[in-house]
Motif scaffolding. Structure first.
Motif, PDB file in Angstrom:
ATOM      1  N   UNK A 192     -49.199  -1.987 -21.357  1.00 47.55           N
ATOM      2  CA  UNK A 192     -49.949  -2.053 -22.472  1.00 47.55           C
ATOM      3  C   UNK A 192     -49.033  -1.263 -23.449  1.00 47.55           C
ATOM      4  N   UNK A 193     -48.107  -0.474 -22.626  1.00 46.50           N
ATOM      5  CA  UNK A 193     -46.926   0.403 -23.825  1.00 46.50           C
ATOM      6  C   UNK A 193     -46.022  -0.913 -24.585  1.00 46.50           C
ATOM      7  N   UNK A 194     -45.821  -1.750 -23.519  1.00 45.30           N
ATOM      8  CA  UNK A 194     -45.223  -3.226 -24.789  1.00 45.30           C
ATOM      9  C   UNK A 194     -45.295  -3.547 -25.733  1.00 45.30           C
ATOM     10  N   UNK A 201     -40.364  -3.560 -28.637  1.00 51.18           N
ATOM     11  CA  UNK A 201     -38.623  -3.224 -28.062  1.00 51.18           C
ATOM     12  C   UNK A 201     -38.760  -1.380 -27.539  1.00 51.18           C
ATOM     13  N   UNK A 202     -38.824  -1.041 -27.997  1.00 56.70           N
ATOM     14  CA  UNK A 202     -39.201   0.584 -28.378  1.00 56.70           C
ATOM     15  C   UNK A 202     -39.872   0.890 -26.261  1.00 56.70           C
ATOM     16  N   UNK A 203     -40.475   0.554 -26.455  1.00 58.21           N
ATOM     17  CA  UNK A 203     -41.499   0.994 -24.841  1.00 58.21           C
ATOM     18  C   UNK A 203     -40.553  -0.254 -23.501  1.00 58.21           C
ATOM     19  N   UNK A 204     -39.420  -0.980 -24.178  1.00 58.81           N
ATOM     20  CA  UNK A 204     -38.736  -1.787 -23.481  1.00 58.81           C
ATOM     21  C   UNK A 204     -37.997  -1.213 -22.765  1.00 58.81           C
TER      22      UNK A 204
END
Length: 341
Positions: A94-96, A101-104
């Motif tokens: 869910x974050x991705x 990209x920031x979550x990645x």
């Protein structure tokens, strides 16, 4: 590129704090580090010393990146409300979806961040794969617990997010770091060396490290013995120990001084006399302070002069004799008592 730049900027302050704490931490850990290197390698290797000091920087980074900055003021996370924890191991999906990209980058960073720990465990500490993975997992869990409890209760609320995904990615990073150490082998860090005999011509640094270990042992032993004696006396009588004609504070000072002197004689005279000049600290750093064999009379004189030198240097006038002995050794390459035939 913008996402990467934004991600890195968020941690600039953490890295600066780690660099600021590094000299202080290195100073505090200098003697233990040197003791460990002498014990492990039988000598002070430049590559080992550099690797160990970089390890200190990494440890500072672990703390600063995961717990810094601390909350300030009267409102905000850790002061008036908490940040909810995530115990869903699939929440990164869910974050991705939400942050892209920031979550990645955050996930990749969590993996890469713990790879040095796996490498350190594999090469410098020579741990096997499973203990390394358990160490990475335990370290990550300790950090997450600190975040979840507001730095172990220092703050009323959690000011950082405790996330089970961090434990998973950190543990994976530790495992990958161990595998990198295995692949790179001795090209990066020295492997295990053969047993090294004690040296009878120790350098000044090794002598200082051995003395630090011995005096630490004497101090801790004195404290432990007096706590047992005084605590037992108070438990039985309900009063603090008090010698005739002395109050409790004077009794405490006299008894601890006597215990300290007794342990000094045991560690610096009796034990090395029976072990060819090797004290407990000397054994740990692989040295003996007897630079050559002596007949009984000269050996007694050697121990008397050495003991008197240590007592005067560290207990009477350290501000004067420590610099004097340091300069003396730099020119003579030996201590004054080494001249006794």
């Amino acid at each position: 590129m913008g996402a990467i730049k934004h991600f890195l900027v968020n941690y600039t302050g953490n890295f600066k704090m780690a660099l600021m704490l590094w000299p202080l931490a290195s100073f505090v850990l200098t003697l233990p580090i040197l003791a460990y290197l002498y014990h492990r390698d039988g000598r002070l290797r430049f590559t080992s010393m550099v690797a160990t000091y970089l390890t200190v920087l990494y440890v500072m980074g672990l703390g600063c990146f995961t717990l810094y900055p601390l909350p300030e003021g009267t409102s905000g996370p850790g002061i008036t409300y908490g940040i909810p924890a995530n115990f869903n191991p699939l929440n990164f999906i869910y974050d991705i979806q939400k942050e892209g990209l920031r979550a990645v980058f955050q996930l990749v960073f969590n993996v890469v961040f713990f790879m040095p720990l796996g490498f350190i465990a594999g090469r410098l500490l020579r741990m096997r794969f499973v203990p390394t993975v358990l160490l990475a997992c335990a370290t990550s869990m300790c950090i997450e617990f600190a975040q979840y409890t507001g730095l172990f209760g220092l703050y009323d609320y959690a000011y950082r997010c405790c996330d089970v995904d961090d434990v998973i990615t950190n543990t994976l990073g530790g495992a990958l770091g161990w595998l990198c150490a295995l692949l790179l082998g001795a090209k990066v860090a020295p492997g295990k060396m053969a047993e090294v005999p004690l040296t009878d011509h120790p350098g000044f640094v090794r002598r200082c490290v051995a003395l630090w270990l011995d005096f630490t042992l004497i101090g801790m032993g004195t404290l432990a013995l007096w706590l047992v004696i005084a605590g037992g006396y108070q438990l039985v009588t309900g009063e603090l120990p008090q010698l005739p004609g002395l109050d409790s504070s004077q009794t405490n000072e006299l008894c601890t001084s006597a215990l300290w002197l007794g342990l000094f004689l045991i560690i610096e005279v009796i034990i090395p006399w029976r072990h060819d000049g090797s004290t407990p600290g000397g054994s740990f750093v692989r040295m003996t302070f007897e630079t050559h064999p002596r007949t009984t009379g000269y050996r007694v004189a050697f121990y008397v002069v050495r003991s008197a030198t240590l007592l005067l240097t560290f207990e009477a006038v350290p501000w004067l004799l420590i610099p004097v002995l340091t300069v003396f050794y730099l020119f003579a390459r030996r201590m004054p008592y080494d001249y006794i035939p």
